[in-house]
Each structure stands twice: as structure tokens, then as C-alpha cells.
Design a protein around this motif. Structure first.
Motif, short mmCIF file in Angstrom:
data_model
loop_
_atom_site.label_atom_id
_atom_site.label_comp_id
_atom_site.label_asym_id
_atom_site.label_seq_id
_atom_site.Cartn_x
_atom_site.Cartn_y
_atom_site.Cartn_z
N SER A 57 50.88 11.53 -38.17
CA SER A 57 52.33 11.45 -38.29
C SER A 57 52.72 10.14 -38.95
O SER A 57 52.11 9.09 -38.70
CB SER A 57 52.92 11.52 -36.88
N CYS A 58 53.72 10.17 -39.84
CA CYS A 58 54.31 8.94 -40.38
C CYS A 58 55.68 8.76 -39.75
O CYS A 58 56.54 9.62 -39.92
CB CYS A 58 54.49 9.06 -41.90
N ASP A 59 55.88 7.65 -39.07
CA ASP A 59 57.16 7.42 -38.42
C ASP A 59 57.67 6.02 -38.70
O ASP A 59 56.87 5.08 -38.81
CB ASP A 59 57.02 7.62 -36.91
N TYR A 61 58.93 3.81 -36.82
CA TYR A 61 58.59 2.77 -35.84
C TYR A 61 57.27 2.09 -36.17
O TYR A 61 56.97 0.99 -35.71
CB TYR A 61 58.54 3.36 -34.42
N THR A 122 53.17 16.90 -34.46
CA THR A 122 53.53 15.55 -34.94
C THR A 122 55.04 15.42 -35.10
O THR A 122 55.53 14.33 -35.38
CB THR A 122 52.91 15.24 -36.32
N GLY A 123 55.76 16.53 -34.97
CA GLY A 123 57.19 16.52 -35.28
C GLY A 123 58.04 17.16 -34.23
O GLY A 123 58.24 16.63 -33.14
N PRO A 128 58.86 12.95 -32.26
CA PRO A 128 60.22 13.01 -32.81
C PRO A 128 61.09 14.07 -32.13
O PRO A 128 62.28 13.84 -31.90
CB PRO A 128 59.99 13.37 -34.29
N THR A 131 62.16 12.74 -28.85
CA THR A 131 63.11 11.66 -29.13
C THR A 131 64.51 12.22 -29.37
O THR A 131 65.50 11.72 -28.81
CB THR A 131 62.66 10.87 -30.36
N ALA A 156 62.78 13.27 -39.42
CA ALA A 156 62.03 13.97 -38.37
C ALA A 156 62.86 14.17 -37.11
O ALA A 156 62.78 15.21 -36.45
CB ALA A 156 60.78 13.15 -38.02
N ASN A 221 70.14 5.74 -36.59
CA ASN A 221 68.79 5.56 -37.14
C ASN A 221 68.73 4.49 -38.20
O ASN A 221 67.66 4.25 -38.76
CB ASN A 221 68.31 6.89 -37.76
N LYS A 326 60.31 15.77 -42.08
CA LYS A 326 59.27 15.06 -41.34
C LYS A 326 58.03 14.81 -42.20
O LYS A 326 57.46 15.75 -42.76
CB LYS A 326 58.89 15.92 -40.12
#
Lengths: 334, 334
Positions: A57-59, A61, A122-123, A128, A131, A156, A221, A326
Motif C-alpha cells: 500500500s502507498c499512503d 502517512y 490495502t484499501g 484506509p 480510517t 484512498a 486531508n 487508491k
């Protein structure tokens, strides 16, 4: 999840961060090492497990983990994962690598539902998703008919917050950074309205156009200028869930927010949160979201990069806003 | 409260605001008019009452009423005052004048307890008292042993928040703007520690000195630089009650707050509020505070200016921080 008797030494490609990053991260801040190897057998005496990573996952944070001494504190309580048997599917926090040895099961969830794409963990069915659920329902106390604004709304988390709000009967507007994303918000996610913040010279005026009566709930965000404009347009007793401030991630000196007096003028609550505090809601969240996915009432858009090697570029794309939906990195099918 | 048959026309001195104010307010922005007169008899057909004002209150929020079109929104619900009989004592929101005709009883409370100084109804038993109570107990969810920081801690509200927190068993530190006030905090109000912010070149360092383990609760009366320093020193899941931001009242362009990312890093809640939303708590508040006053466990320091004519100067003193404790204007004994 692989465990047990396998003594084989396998190659374990890994994405490595070269050094702490200041300013905007570059692809060259990371490299892919093919030198790593890993025994699929868990070390003697360890009660860990070895997992083979299918998707990464790319996030946003993750940027804050590239800074030295950046304390991120909080409770990381999760119902303990019970180590299962070979072949179990799990999701959770691992390294950016092909295989990971997991010894702290508090970060692992067993995957019970395999009728959805595995990337969903992952999404929408992972961090996410939870969240969006916790931030919107727990922090924002939303009510039918309320006016909801979401920044980075096609990301995401944002795309889900908007769909949750629509399902509840809210009026929902999102901002994003391209025409393609704005179209997605309006046509795919059924937001009432959406706008491209890059084409708005005056964010305050843009918000007044879409919210003549003001905003009840803001899902934050972005931070900085957007937050300043939002504060001018909040209604009395408005709620702001501060999920991230992506505009500030790559600045050494964060920008100032000038309109905090409006917190008092309009009795606004703003609350920062981490999903880790809400992991106990995961079963309740799944109960809500799985049927909605099955019935097509909630959709999820992913932007998939192929191969571990593409990880660094995919993460940098995220900070440039080039991803649509995402950002996922696909490693292997099984 | 005067009402009934009195047809007499009396002089009614009033403090008049000449024009909207920008920047720091000056005494000359107001003047005392002796031209006003008032019939003590309520006009035919009106169900209003005439009150004779004994004490007036100087409060920071009054600055925000000197600005044109400054919308302050919120619910102003108060249990309706039932008009009583001639001679009743009441407190509430009136004009700055000797007599006021009151037609909206929602802003009036009948005074039931006369064993305390009448001036207390502008302070500890009035709006600032309820502000301290609601802000601390309702917004901050305080627990015994928590670390509490209060800015402008010797003011009308701060001195009470600190004493409430001490009674609950918290560790309490306050900031103020002079040695005299710091002494008051430590010796009169029994704060654990206090410091003069004007003598601290580095507010972050000062807070780290007094809160090596961080701050659980911040009662915000100042804003800007102090808030920025506090955000760096909050503990995870900290709570901030935003009561006022006096440093920003007199600025045309408010200062920026740069460390809001810490709301997310540390899952902090910040909530702005107006006491008007908590008027229903007034009886419960009195129940707590009256016995504490009687037993001397809560004390209250007032700074009294004599005569309506001294009102403008007293209000300006407040914004310069020259008052020690709650700023009151005494008009007449009865």
C-alpha cells in the motif's frame, strides 16, 4: 502466510529508504535491493510467522515515517491475531519486501472474505477503509441532511467518506486536483458536487459557491490554505476530522493556519486521529461495507503499479497527486 | 430590578462605542454620555422590566463585538427568566449604562444567593464562572492526576479552571504576564507552577520544563505562538478547550498556527465553545461552587474600577493585561 518446516532460502527483494528525507521525497531516496534472502522457516524459538506479500500500500502517512525522530504516538491496540495455519491470508503492516517475518501479531488481521480482490485489503477493506469509517462515523457525528466537505476526495480514504456520507443522506462535495478526479467524484462516486482546487484562485469563494449555508462536517486531508478557507465556511457546531494534512508533509516549516478564531466563533470541534485507535471497530465496519460492495452500492477505484520495483515511483506519484484512487503496488498473485 | 408604577424620568449615563474598532481599542473609542434618560416605568404594552445596573463586567469577548459584521453564531438557549417582583436581583447581559430595559429574559438569571458579593455575578458566579466550569469539565474530560496547562491563568476564567483542576487532583501550571500574577497563581490559587510568558524567549522550552511528560489538557485563552508551543508538548489523546485567543483580538490579520499536524500525530481534540451552549448547567455549577466558596476552598480575585465613567479605561486595561484578576466596574451599591 507461510510457516512450518520449509528450510529453503529464498530471495527477498526489498525497497530500502537510503536516508531520512527532507523536502519533497524523490524516487532516488529509495532503492530496490535484490540482495536480501529469507528462510521461509521461522527461526528456532520464535513464535513468529513468515508472510509472503501480495500487495503493498502507498499512503500519505508514510512520508512522516521518513523523518528522523518524528514521534508518532498513540495506542496501537488491536485484537490480537491468532497465528493460524500455512496458507492463511492476512493483512496488516509489513515491510516493503517480498517476504516478511512477523513477530508482532497485533498488526495483523486474518482475511476471512476472499470473494473480493485481495488488493482491497490495502484499501477499502484495510487501513484506509477503517480510517474513513472511524473518522466519519465516530468523530464527525454525522446526521442525515448535513453538509459534508472532503478534501483529496478521490484518494484512498476520501472516496469512501463521500460514499458513506451519501448513503447517510448528506449533501457531499469533494475537492481534488484534476478534471479526471473531479469527474470520478461526480460520476463514479455520486458526490453532489466536486471541484478542482487548482483552478480556484479563491478557495473561500469556491466553498461559498458550493456551501451557501455553510459546512457541517469537514473531512480534512490537506491542511493549511484549505483548512483556513474551510474555517471561514463552517456552520455553528461543525465538526472536523483531521485525518491528514498532505500539503504539509514535505515542508520543513509548516504553513500557518490563520482562522482558528473561528473554532470559537462557531463552536467547532477539530479532532486528529489515527486508525489504530479504532481497530476494535473492524468487524462492525466489515459488516457495513461488505454487503454494500456486493450490491455495488459502494465502489472503489484503485491505481495499481506492477511489481515491487515500481514501489518507490508509485509512492512519489502519490505525493504529486498523479495517482487516480487508491495507490496499490502489486507484487504477486499468490 | 425595578418595575411597576414609577413614572419618574431618571438620568441614565451610558458608555457608547463611537465607531467600529480596528487594531488595538483605545479609551477614546468610547465615551460616557450623560444625556440619556429613562422612564423607570415600563412602556405601555411591553412585558419588559427595568433593571438598575450595580456592576458591569469587562471581558475579552467584548472586543469581537466592536467589529462590523463579525458574525458570532451559536445557540443562545437559556432557561427563561420569569419576571419577578420589584426589588429582585438579577444578573445577565445588559448595556453599559445605569439602567437597562430588558425585554429578552433569556439572558437573565434571578440571583438566589446574596451571601456573596454582588460583583461575583459578573465573575465567579456569572458568565466567566460557568465558562470555566463547562470548558473544563464538559470539554476536557479531565481525570485525576492529569497534567493541565492554562494560559492567561489569573484572568476571570483561568483562575477558576486552575482551582477546579487542583480540586480534582490534577497537576496544574499557568502562564500569565507579570510577576505579581505569577505569585497569585502559586500562592493564592495553589497552582503547582506558574510562569511569566513575557520572560520566556522559548515557550516550547518553558513548557518542556514544566511538563517533561507532556500536557493532557490545555485551556486555551491566548492562541498563536502559545498554541503552537502547546501543540508540540501535548500528550497523545490530549484535549484543548478553546475558550479565547486574546492575542488575536486586536490584529487585522491573525497570526498563523504552524503545528496543527500534531493534532494528528497525537490524536488531539480541540474544541471551541461559547458559554451560551451550557447555560442549562448553571444550577449544577452553583451546587458545586457555592459550598467551595463558603468553605474558602475556591477563592476569586477581582480588580474593581469605580464608576461607569471608568468603564472604557477598565476595558482597555484588560486588553493590555494590566488588570489583576477579574475586571469589574462598580456602578452603585443598590
Amino acid at each position: 502466510m507461510e510457516s512450518g518446516n520449509d528450510n529453503e532460502l529464498v530471495r527477498n527483494k526489498q525497497v530500502i529508504l537510503k536516508d531520512y528525507v527532507s523536502g519533497f521525497p524523490k524516487e532516488s531516496d529509495m532503492y530496490v535491493s535484490s540482495n536480501g534472502t529469507m528462510k521461509l522457516k521461522v527461526p528456532e524459538g520464535s513464535n513468529g510467522i513468515v508472510v509472503k506479500n501480495l500487495y503493498l500500500s502507498c499512503d500519505p502517512y508514510m512520508r512522516s515515517r521518513m523523518i528522523k525522530n518524528k514521534a508518532i504516538t498513540g495506542n496501537y491496540y488491536i485484537d490480537s491475531f491468532k497465528p493460524g495455519s500455512k496458507g492463511d491470508l492476512v493483512w496488516g503492516r509489513t515491510g516493503w519486501e517480498e517476504y516478511s517475518l512477523i513477530t508482532d501479531f497485533q498488526n495483523m488481521f486474518k482475511i476471512q472474505h476472499t470473494e473480493v480482490p485481495m488488493s482491497y485489503y490495502t484499501g477499502i477493506l484495510g487501513m484506509p477503509g477503517l480510517t474513513a469509517y472511524a473518522g466519519f462515523f465516530e468523530l464527525c457525528s454525522p446526521k442525515k441532511g448535513e453538509n459534508v466537505f472532503i478534501s483529496t476526495a478521490s484518494g484512498a480514504v476520501g472516496q469512501l467518506v463521500g460514499q458513506f456520507a451519501k448513503l447517510l443522506g448528506c449533501y457531499v462535495v469533494g475537492s481534488a486536483g484534476s478534471k479526471e478526479k473531479v469527474d470520478l467524484l461526480k460520476n463514479k462516486f455520486n458526490f453532489n458536487e466536486a471541484f478542482n482546487y487548482k483552478e480556484e484562485p479563491d478557495l473561500d469563494a469556491a466553498l461559498k459557491r458550493y456551501f451557501p449555508e455553510g459546512i457541517d462536517i469537514y473531512f480534512e486531508n490537506v491542511g493549511a490554505k484549505m483548512l483556513d478557507a474551510v474555517l471561514l465556511n463552517m456552520k455553528a457546531h461543525g465538526r472536523i476530522a483531521a485525518c491528514g494534512m498532505i500539503s504539509q508533509h514535505n515542508l520543513d516549516k509548516p504553513e500557518g493556519v490563520h482562522n482558528l478564531m473561528h473554532l470559537i466563533y462557531k463552536q467547532i470541534r477539530i479532532e486528529g486521529f489515527f486508525v489504530f485507535d479504532y481497530d476494535h471497530l473492524y468487524p462492525k465496519f466489515l459488516e457495513l461495507v461488505l454487503p454494500q460492495i456486493a450490491e455495488g452500492k459502494i465502489v472503489y477505484v484503485e491505481d495499481t503499479a506492477e511489481g515491487l520495483e515500481s514501489g518507490p515511483a508509485a509512492l512519489i506519484r502519490l505525493f504529486s497527486g498523479l495517482n487516480i484512487g487508491k495507490q496499490v503496488v502489486f507484487i504477486t498473485q499468490e
